[in-house]
Write a protein that holds these residues in place. Structure first.
Motif, short mmCIF file in Angstrom:
data_model
loop_
_atom_site.label_atom_id
_atom_site.label_comp_id
_atom_site.label_asym_id
_atom_site.label_seq_id
_atom_site.Cartn_x
_atom_site.Cartn_y
_atom_site.Cartn_z
N GLN A 1 16.75 84.31 -115.10
CA GLN A 1 16.54 84.50 -116.54
C GLN A 1 15.94 83.23 -117.13
OE1 GLN A 1 20.13 86.06 -118.45
NE2 GLN A 1 20.75 86.97 -116.51
N TYR B 1 15.25 76.87 -117.40
CA TYR B 1 16.32 77.68 -117.98
C TYR B 1 16.80 77.06 -119.28
CZ TYR B 1 16.43 80.03 -113.47
OH TYR B 1 16.06 80.74 -112.35
N LYS C 1 22.62 83.28 -114.97
CA LYS C 1 21.24 83.06 -115.39
C LYS C 1 20.39 82.50 -114.25
CE LYS C 1 21.44 82.43 -120.41
NZ LYS C 1 20.25 83.24 -120.71
#
Length: 343
Positions: free
Chosen positions: A117, A98, A112
């Motif tokens: 993500q 990340y 996230k």
């Protein structure tokens, strides 16, 4: 009357007491939540510092929280854990790499991690690059070139027919594109991404391919020849017409690009001795198409292979302005060459 008055006063006092208690509880909760909210805020609101953090498979919430804190991305591991548990997301954090920064509040970081993500980086594969050249590009991103070449040579794919004569099984089928690659993706995963993109692009041309008398491997081989020989997209259909006209007349293709592919090292200018190299890719020695693609062509070259111009051209020569001059006879071809040499 007196009794009623006393009862009213007692009731009022009780209400005041309850209101005070409620106010105290409210202030305590407000203070607690304000404190937690502050702890969930960005570590640094002035300076943004990106960091790529790996959440390993099976990592506990404690381990993730501590790693974020150690990398100065959250203010408090305890507050982060409290927020995650409050939201019921303790088991929803996904493994991966990340890209986070110190200006993100912990709530955004949590979003996230839970949303998967993952961080990506960009790799551009230009049109017409060979497998070996793609390997060099990947090596610049700290990937193993030799492992990539081994996979490209031996990996079997459902939609590609096996051919023992080709140099690399996947030559021609790794679509040239700018890719967003997830951090941590290995060589085979990157190959799969490129193959998937090839399948997606080629699916848009399935009707044209079905109507062609050539199979997919032959079409991509022809497209790779067009890609190597023509630098201008508008000349692609003309180069394609020369290739098809020569194939139809059972003439050798005699393309320099196929000889270059046969050599261990690319040359700025081929020698007469190079044209005699003994390899199935040498179209100066062998009739027909080479055993497979000589590079990874772009979509315009593939379209040209599927829709060539209708001409009688059999020859072309590169002119001084970077374009090609196309001719129908060898006599015309020699005349063009002589004029160019005398300039």
């Amino acid at each position: 009357m007196i009794g009623n008055k006393e009862e009213i006063e007692i009731t009022v006092k009780r209400r005041r007491k309850y209101l005070i208690i409620i106010a105290i509880i409210f202030m305590m909760n407000w203070g607690l939540f304000s404190y937690v909210d502050r702890l969930l805020g960005p570590v640094n609101t002035l300076k943004s510092e990106d960091k790529v953090i790996e959440v390993e498979p099976g990592s506990s919430l404690v381990r993730v929280s501590n790693k974020l804190y150690e990398n100065q991305l959250i203010r408090s591991p305890m507050a982060f854990k409290f927020y995650i548990k409050l939201k019921g997301l303790a088991t929803e954090i996904q493994a991966g790499y990340y890209r986070l920064n110190s200006k993100m509040p912990a709530t955004e970081i949590a979003e996230k991690l839970v949303g998967g993500q993952v961080a990506t980086y960009s790799i551009t594969i230009p049109e017409g690059k060979t497998i070996e050249e793609i390997g060099q590009i990947l090596a610049k991103h700290e990937l193993d070139k030799e492992k990539f070449l081994s996979l490209a040579e031996n990996k079997e794919v459902v939609f590609i027919k096996s051919n023992s004569k080709v140099k690399y099984n996947l030559e021609g089928f790794l679509f040239p594109e700018t890719y967003q690659i997830p951090y941590g993706a290995n060589e085979e995963e990157i190959i799969d991404i490129m193959l998937k993109e090839f399948e997606r692009k080629i699916s848009l041309l399935k009707d044209e391919i079905k109507e062609s008398k050539y199979n997919l491997e032959e079409i991509i081989t022809i497209a790779s020849l067009i890609q190597a020989e023509s630098k201008l997209d508008q000349e692609g259909p003309l180069v394609a017409s020369v290739i098809y006209n020569r194939l139809n007349k059972n003439m050798k293709l005699q393309l320099d690009a196929t000889v270059q592919y046969s050599l261990s090292k690319r040359k700025s200018r081929l020698l007469y001795s190079d044209l005699k190299v003994d390899t199935p890719y040498n179209t100066y020695k062998n009739y027909g198409l080479p055993p497979g693609p000589i590079n990874n062509p772009g979509i315009e070259a593939i379209k040209s292979a599927l829709d060539p111009k209708k001409t009688n051209y059999l020859y072309y020569v590169l002119t001084t302005d970077g374009k090609h001059r196309f001719t129908e006879s060898y006599k015309e071809h020699l005349q063009v060459q002589n004029r160019l040499n005398n300039k």
